[in-house]
Design an enzyme around this catalytic site. Structure first.
Site, short mmCIF file in Angstrom:
data_model
loop_
_atom_site.label_atom_id
_atom_site.label_comp_id
_atom_site.label_asym_id
_atom_site.label_seq_id
_atom_site.Cartn_x
_atom_site.Cartn_y
_atom_site.Cartn_z
N TRP A 66 -1.89 11.79 1.74
CA TRP A 66 -2.63 10.75 2.46
C TRP A 66 -4.03 11.29 2.75
O TRP A 66 -4.14 12.37 3.36
CB TRP A 66 -1.86 10.43 3.75
CG TRP A 66 -2.46 9.39 4.61
CD1 TRP A 66 -2.92 8.16 4.23
CD2 TRP A 66 -2.64 9.47 6.03
NE1 TRP A 66 -3.36 7.47 5.33
CE2 TRP A 66 -3.20 8.25 6.45
CE3 TRP A 66 -2.37 10.45 7.00
CZ2 TRP A 66 -3.52 7.98 7.78
CZ3 TRP A 66 -2.67 10.18 8.32
CH2 TRP A 66 -3.23 8.96 8.69
N ASP B 5 5.52 14.91 8.74
CA ASP B 5 4.94 13.60 9.02
C ASP B 5 5.91 12.53 8.53
O ASP B 5 6.17 12.43 7.33
CB ASP B 5 3.58 13.50 8.30
CG ASP B 5 2.84 12.23 8.65
OD1 ASP B 5 3.31 11.45 9.49
OD2 ASP B 5 1.74 12.01 8.07
N LYS C 285 4.73 1.01 10.25
CA LYS C 285 5.29 0.36 9.07
C LYS C 285 6.69 -0.19 9.35
O LYS C 285 6.98 -1.33 9.03
CB LYS C 285 5.39 1.35 7.89
CG LYS C 285 4.16 2.24 7.71
CD LYS C 285 2.99 1.46 7.21
CE LYS C 285 1.76 2.20 6.80
NZ LYS C 285 1.07 3.20 7.40
C1 LMR Z 1 -2.26 3.92 3.87
O1 LMR Z 1 -2.14 5.06 3.42
O2 LMR Z 1 -2.65 2.96 3.20
C2 LMR Z 1 -1.86 3.66 5.30
O3 LMR Z 1 -1.27 4.78 5.85
C3 LMR Z 1 -2.98 3.13 6.10
C4 LMR Z 1 -3.95 4.18 6.53
O4 LMR Z 1 -4.16 4.32 7.73
O5 LMR Z 1 -4.54 4.85 5.66
#
Ligand code: LMR
Length: 399
Positions: free
Chosen positions: A135, A215, A250
């Site tokens: 992420w 996480d 989510k």
């Molecule tokens: C994503 O990865 O699209 C979500 O977790 C939203 C975000 O905050 O980035």
């Protein structure tokens, strides 16, 4: 310039690019094409393309409005009723592991990750080993804190997780390192460790004493609430200390209400108390206390058998729909040079396609299909209606 010729203070700042993922929301909104497809930011969508408020949340919010008698301050730890009500879902039958786990509320999963990393830094962690891709905000938070990111490969080219790489990172981390893992529904690849791989990971943490930070942002969106927590529980059962960052954004559809929690596993209740005195001080200096509303709605749901049943059914529907999309993609086999079959056995909202940045741009410009530049797609953005268009566009672009 000031009178004395010095630069104005704000002129010393360099402009920053907007967050690429969040910028996609605006780009998509501005596209007038009727048949555009949004596979960008990670929100669940129904077959109709909507992201509705859970019915269980609506009912709990109504009850909150009717029954809440004060909005007076709580404290930096937020609503402990919410924090504790979640624990059996995350940690299982003995949710405090004999008094060794406790938590606090945070503004979303992002707040929990931020707090986990800031507290690790306060405890003299200097480097965080993390599987990539990840992420994007993980790296941004590490950079903002001044922690070194040591990357390792999360996955192999065949669409499975790279066990050797994560075991290597755990062995290498040392006393001033920590290893950050995704508990389930890996973002952005959808590739999770198998139960056997988690067992080996847990063993490696136990043998080396390396500090785990896990996480968990998508519990219930992969294989089910219990299965999605199984890897995390295997690790916690083997180690004296760990941090867990948790998001309800989510699995309760609470995105903009920012509902998260930060949990610490400590070697003793004394160690836990000291750690939380630090976590509370960090939270106080950062956001003082978390927003209450969304966490209170989750607490109401989890304490009410009927609302809980409704929430679980809504979560099941989400998971089943994403599984259906994954099955349809896997059944399609391929699109151009892209093999879609691994997507069938991956989990959660995301998959990463081996497409180039140019191909991502062409999908957007020529076909109105929006996805992250990394090739990440939001599985829930696909429906029975738009799937054929997506596969045909991908085949046309990725030859
Ligand atoms: C994503 O990865 O699209 C979500 O977790 C939203 C975000 O905050 O980035």
């Amino acid at each position: 310039m000031t009178r004395h010729g010095a630069r104005m203070m704000l002129e010393r700042l360099n402009a920053q690019a907007p967050d690429a993922l969040l910028a996609l929301i605006r780009l998509y909104g501005a596209d007038p094409r009727e048949d555009k497809i949004d596979l960008g930011v990670g929100v669940y969508r129904t077959e109709e393309g909507d992201t509705p408020v859970f019915a269980a949340i609506k009912a709990a919010e109504q009850r909150l409005v009717d029954e809440q008698d004060s909005k007076s301050y709580l404290g930096p730890e937020g609503d402990m009723g919410f924090v504790n009500a979640l624990m059996p879902y995350i940690f299982g039958g003995d949710p405090t592991m004999g008094g060794r786990i406790s938590g606090m509320q945070t503004p979303g999963g992002t707040g929990a990750v931020r707090l986990a990393l800031a507290l690790a830094q306060k405890a003299a962690v200097k480097r965080v080993h993390m599987g990539v891709p990840s992420w994007p905000n993980h790296a941004q938070i590490l950079a903002d804190l001044g922690l070194e990111l040591v990357p390792f490969d999360h996955a192999r080219g065949d669409g499975t997780a790279d066990l050797d790489a994560v075991l290597g990172a755990i062995r290498e981390a040392g006393e001033d390192g920590a290893v950050l893992l995704h508990g389930c529904c890996h973002n952005p690849t959808g590739i999770d460790y198998t139960p056997d791989q988690w067992a080996a990971i847990a063993e490696a943490f136990a043998e080396t004493g390396t500090f785990p930070i896990i996480d968990v942002a998508y519990q219930g969106l992969g294989q089910g609430l219990e299965d999605d927590a199984a890897g995390l529980r295997m690790v916690l059962a083997k180690v004296p200390e760990a941090f867990v960052a948790y998001s309800c954004d989510k699995n309760f559809g609470q995105y903009r209400d920012r509902v998260g929690a930060f949990y610490i596993l400590g070697a003793s209740s004394d160690a836990l108390e000291t750690a939380f005195s630090n976590a509370n001080a960090l939270a106080r200096a950062c956001w003082s206390m978390p927003p209450d509303h969304g966490g209170a709605a989750v607490r109401i749901i989890l304490r009410d058998p009927d609302l809980k049943k409704q929430w679980l059914a809504e979560l099941d529907t989400m998971r089943a729909r994403m599984r259906q999309v994954r099955d349809a993609l896997a059944e399609a086999g391929s699109a151009g040079r892209i093999d879609l079959t691994p997507l069938g056995s991956q989990n959660g909202l995301f998959a990463t396609l081996p497409v180039t940045k140019d191909e991502v741009a062409r999908l957007r410009e020529e076909h109105g299909i929006y996805m992250a530049a990394s090739g990440r797609i939001n599985i829930a953005g696909l429906t029975t209606a738009n799937l054929p268009k997506f596969i045909a566009a991908l085949a046309a672009v990725a030859q």
